[in-house]
Design an enzyme around this catalytic site. Structure first.
Site, PDB file in Angstrom:
ATOM      1  N   SER A  14     -12.359  -5.767   9.291  1.00 45.15           N
ATOM      2  CA  SER A  14     -11.705  -5.273   8.088  1.00 45.15           C
ATOM      3  C   SER A  14     -12.755  -4.971   7.036  1.00 45.15           C
ATOM      4  O   SER A  14     -13.840  -5.563   7.027  1.00 45.15           O
ATOM      5  CB  SER A  14     -10.736  -6.328   7.560  1.00 45.15           C
ATOM      6  OG  SER A  14     -10.386  -6.072   6.223  1.00 45.15           O
TER       7      SER A  14
ATOM      8  N   ASP B 150      -5.199   2.104   5.075  1.00 46.70           N
ATOM      9  CA  ASP B 150      -6.491   2.374   5.709  1.00 46.70           C
ATOM     10  C   ASP B 150      -6.518   3.606   6.610  1.00 46.70           C
ATOM     11  O   ASP B 150      -7.436   4.426   6.534  1.00 46.70           O
ATOM     12  CB  ASP B 150      -6.919   1.167   6.542  1.00 46.70           C
ATOM     13  CG  ASP B 150      -7.162  -0.068   5.695  1.00 46.70           C
ATOM     14  OD1 ASP B 150      -6.770  -0.064   4.520  1.00 46.70           O
ATOM     15  OD2 ASP B 150      -7.727  -1.034   6.217  1.00 46.70           O
ATOM     16  N   LYS B 151      -5.551   3.734   7.522  1.00 40.60           N
ATOM     17  CA  LYS B 151      -5.596   4.809   8.513  1.00 40.60           C
ATOM     18  C   LYS B 151      -4.911   6.077   8.017  1.00 40.60           C
ATOM     19  O   LYS B 151      -5.045   7.137   8.621  1.00 40.60           O
ATOM     20  CB  LYS B 151      -4.952   4.364   9.827  1.00 40.60           C
ATOM     21  CG  LYS B 151      -5.450   3.015  10.335  1.00 40.60           C
ATOM     22  CD  LYS B 151      -6.954   2.943  10.393  1.00 40.60           C
ATOM     23  CE  LYS B 151      -7.441   1.538  10.700  1.00 40.60           C
ATOM     24  NZ  LYS B 151      -7.072   0.530   9.709  1.00 40.60           N
TER      25      LYS B 151
ATOM     26  N   CYS C 251      -5.143  -2.444  -1.044  1.00 42.40           N
ATOM     27  CA  CYS C 251      -5.929  -3.662  -1.242  1.00 42.40           C
ATOM     28  C   CYS C 251      -7.090  -3.403  -2.195  1.00 42.40           C
ATOM     29  O   CYS C 251      -7.808  -2.408  -2.072  1.00 42.40           O
ATOM     30  CB  CYS C 251      -6.418  -4.187   0.090  1.00 42.40           C
ATOM     31  SG  CYS C 251      -5.067  -4.575   1.233  1.00 42.40           S
TER      32      CYS C 251
ATOM     33  N   GLU D 191      -8.826  -5.341  14.145  1.00 43.39           N
ATOM     34  CA  GLU D 191      -9.762  -5.959  13.204  1.00 43.39           C
ATOM     35  C   GLU D 191      -9.785  -7.470  13.396  1.00 43.39           C
ATOM     36  O   GLU D 191      -8.783  -8.084  13.769  1.00 43.39           O
ATOM     37  CB  GLU D 191      -9.353  -5.648  11.762  1.00 43.39           C
ATOM     38  CG  GLU D 191      -9.528  -4.202  11.377  1.00 43.39           C
ATOM     39  CD  GLU D 191      -9.088  -3.924   9.952  1.00 43.39           C
ATOM     40  OE1 GLU D 191      -9.403  -2.832   9.469  1.00 43.39           O
ATOM     41  OE2 GLU D 191      -8.425  -4.781   9.344  1.00 43.39           O
TER      42      GLU D 191
ATOM     43  N   CYS E 243       0.818  -1.220   0.000  1.00 40.58           N
ATOM     44  CA  CYS E 243       0.000   0.000   0.000  1.00 40.58           C
ATOM     45  C   CYS E 243       0.849   1.267   0.000  1.00 40.58           C
ATOM     46  O   CYS E 243       0.422   2.308  -0.513  1.00 40.58           O
ATOM     47  CB  CYS E 243      -0.912   0.031   1.225  1.00 40.58           C
ATOM     48  SG  CYS E 243      -1.993  -1.403   1.412  1.00 40.58           S
TER      49      CYS E 243
END
Length: 573
Positions: A472, A124-125, A195, A446, A50
């Protein structure tokens, strides 16, 4: 209007010669000291698909900024890979990293008085963290998404990161050979990018675009593409325009903008993590967003996109059809989103979409309103004696709308993972994972490893799972998370015992354990708050300051912080 109104504190004040000397020593000229300074944050780091390419994209942003007569100053902050840490104690740091990212971006931009800010983010964060910082700082800013990964392939099977987790469950149950298991692992992640399904990264990237905080197509252009590179090179043009017009994040992050974001992620079937992240971003912008707002949108907006994890397509497939702008244009034409809102382009949503074609009947990724995948939203908020302050369910429609069964209780993710290996979970069970909330984890990890293992074991449609942790974006099945109050705070989820009958009903938005109040009180008298899992460091700080999930797991909750201009929590819908 001067474009360097923040940085001039350091560059134009004769009483601060040391500041100017250090800037010149870092390679700037005296002419550069008269230009606006643009902070360019990258969450790039090695060892994670990522983020591995983000420093290169940040360099492209810097090149475009410098060519337009500004000074691009790159800096880095952290990231935590959910995919790598899932199922381990390292996952406790994931949600914590959102606060560290926001705090660090705010810190360097505020301390060094950058005039504008661009954040190049990928996992994600990273995205909510960067948007929280932008909203706090409230100076010209935009977000650049690092882009989605290409799908993998093994023996004709399309792969993504969740394929690996589900393959583990298949391996445990003898449904896949060791050779094929390793083959999936080798081929699931073929290069840079976040992802690939409508998991949390792509959900939050799409939400950022709907909010108006990223350039159109940013959320759907693949990581390795000419479009993504061009986006980075042209970011400077948008920043210069934002500076010239003094357009700031809070001019864009209005209540109506959050409604647009909620509508888009509902249509796309996005991650439940969007609930805590959008509440946190709204808080930073001085807007009160609540679980009721999410439910109000779910009551009127259907799921239309056939995207993974519950569907069959990846973000790269959507990109080939016109990307998120094509979806937004479709929603605009159907009057589901507001086109009059300002964005980082300096234009409105409708103006950005004027030349974009809506998605038509030539594709089946996005269904028409007349034939939705689910007639209402997949993100459902539930209340009851198991979650008096709310819980969040992700219901695609394939799992059914009601589940009732006896509880089987695990006090940690590790206990559950062992229980799966030992075949303790039986069809009909309501699996309870507790003491994994924001404070109890700490960090609200998660539960992707156990849910994927359950799917791989063939139990995905035969059990339900509830937790005070979270899921998730890659999770699917009858799953309910964010249970509040959490177990470590004495919530009723701490009082559940094996065999208790639990009813989960999305049609009535209820989550109920069939144990009478008198017996619950007897159990409560015997309950003792567990000792903290940590004794120092960032996890302890987090456990002491974090709010519950219904308030976004923020670490600066103070009602007086809410902006004066937002005096009503009004329900979106």
């Amino acid at each position: 209007m001067a474009l360097n109104k923040y940085s001039s504190i350091y560059t134009q004040d004769d009483s601060l010669p040391a500041s100017q000397a250090m800037l010149i020593g870092s390679g700037l000229s005296e002419e550069d000291l008269r230009k606006p300074f643009v902070g360019i944050c990258s969450t790039g780091f090695d060892g994670n698909t990522c983020n591995m390419h983000l420093n290169g994209l940040a360099d492209d942003v810097k090149q475009g900024v410098n060519q337009l007569g500004m000074v691009g100053l790159r800096f880095n902050t952290i990231g935590v890979s959910d995919g790598i840490t899932n199922g381990t104690p390292g996952m406790r740091y994931s949600l914590v990293s959102r606060e560290v990212i926001a705090d660090s971006i705010e810190t360097i931009t505020g301390a060094h008085n950058y005039d504008a800010l661009a954040c190049v983010v990928g996992c994600d964060k990273n995205m909510p963290g960067s948007l929280m910082a932008m909203a706090r700082l409230n100076r010209p800013s935009l977000m650049v998404y690092g882009g989605t990964i290409k799908g993998g392939d093994f023996k004709g099977q399309k792969l993504n990161i969740v394929s690996c987790f589900e393959a583990y469950g298949q391996k445990l149950n003898g449904k896949i050979s060791d050779e094929d298991y390793r083959g999936i692992i080798r081929n699931a992640c073929p290069g840079p990018g976040a992802c690939g399904g409508m998991y949390t990264a792509n959900t939050m990237a799409s939400a950022a675009e709907a909010l108006g905080m990223s350039i159109p197509f940013s959320s759907s252009s693949p990581a390795i593409s000419d479009d993504k590179k061009q986006e980075c090179l042209t970011t400077g043009q948008y920043l210069l325009n934002l500076l010239a017009k003094d357009i700031k994040p809070r001019d864009i992050l209005t209540r109506e903008a959050f409604e647009n974001a909620l509508v888009l992620i509902t249509v796309l079937g996005g991650s439940t993590n969007a609930v805590i992240h959008l509440i946190a971003i709204a808080h930073a912008a001085g807007i009160k967003l609540t679980l009721e707002d999410f439910q109000a949108v779910s009551n009127r907006v259907p799921v239309l996109a056939d995207l993974k994890p519950s569907g069959k397509y990846l973000m790269e497939d959507l990109s080939a059809l016109g990307g998120v702008p094509a979806v937004m244009r479709t929603l605009l034409d159907e009057k589901l989103i507001n086109g009059d809102l300002l964005t980082v382009t300096g234009q409105t949503v409708a103006e950005n979409l004027a030349d974009v074609k809506p998605l038509g009947e030539e594709q089946d990724l996005l269904r028409p309103l007349s034939n939705p995948i689910k007639v209402d939203g997949h993100i459902q908020t539930l209340y009851g004696n198991l979650a008096t302050k709310g819980a969040v369910a992700k219901i695609s429609g394939k799992e059914g709308l009601k589940f009732e069964g006896p509880a089987i209780v695990f006090n940690s993710e590790e206990e559950l993972n062992l229980g799966i290996v030992q075949n303790k979970i039986k069809p009909g069970n309501v699996v309870v994972i507790r003491y994994v909330g924001p404070k109890g984890g700490p960090g609200m990890p998660e539960m992707l490893k156990p849910t994927s293992a359950i799917m791989g074991a063939g139990l995905g449609d035969k059990v339900a799972l509830i937790t005070d942790g979270r899921f998730s974006g890659g999770t699917h099945g009858f799953v309910i998370g964010h249970v509040c109050p959490e177990a470590s705070e004495g919530g009723n989820i701490a009082l559940v015992e094996d065999g208790d009958l639990i009813t989960l009903d999305v049609t009535t938005n209820s989550i109920h354990m069939h144990v009478d109040d008198a017996l619950l009180e007897l159990r409560r008298d015997k309950w003792r708050k567990p000792k903290p899992n940590v004794s120092q460091g960032v996890l302890l700080k987090y456990a002491r300051t974090v709010s519950d999930a219904s308030n976004g797991c923020i670490t600066d909750l103070d009602e007086s912080y809410v902006n004066e201009r937002e005096t009503s929590s009004g329900v979106i819908g």
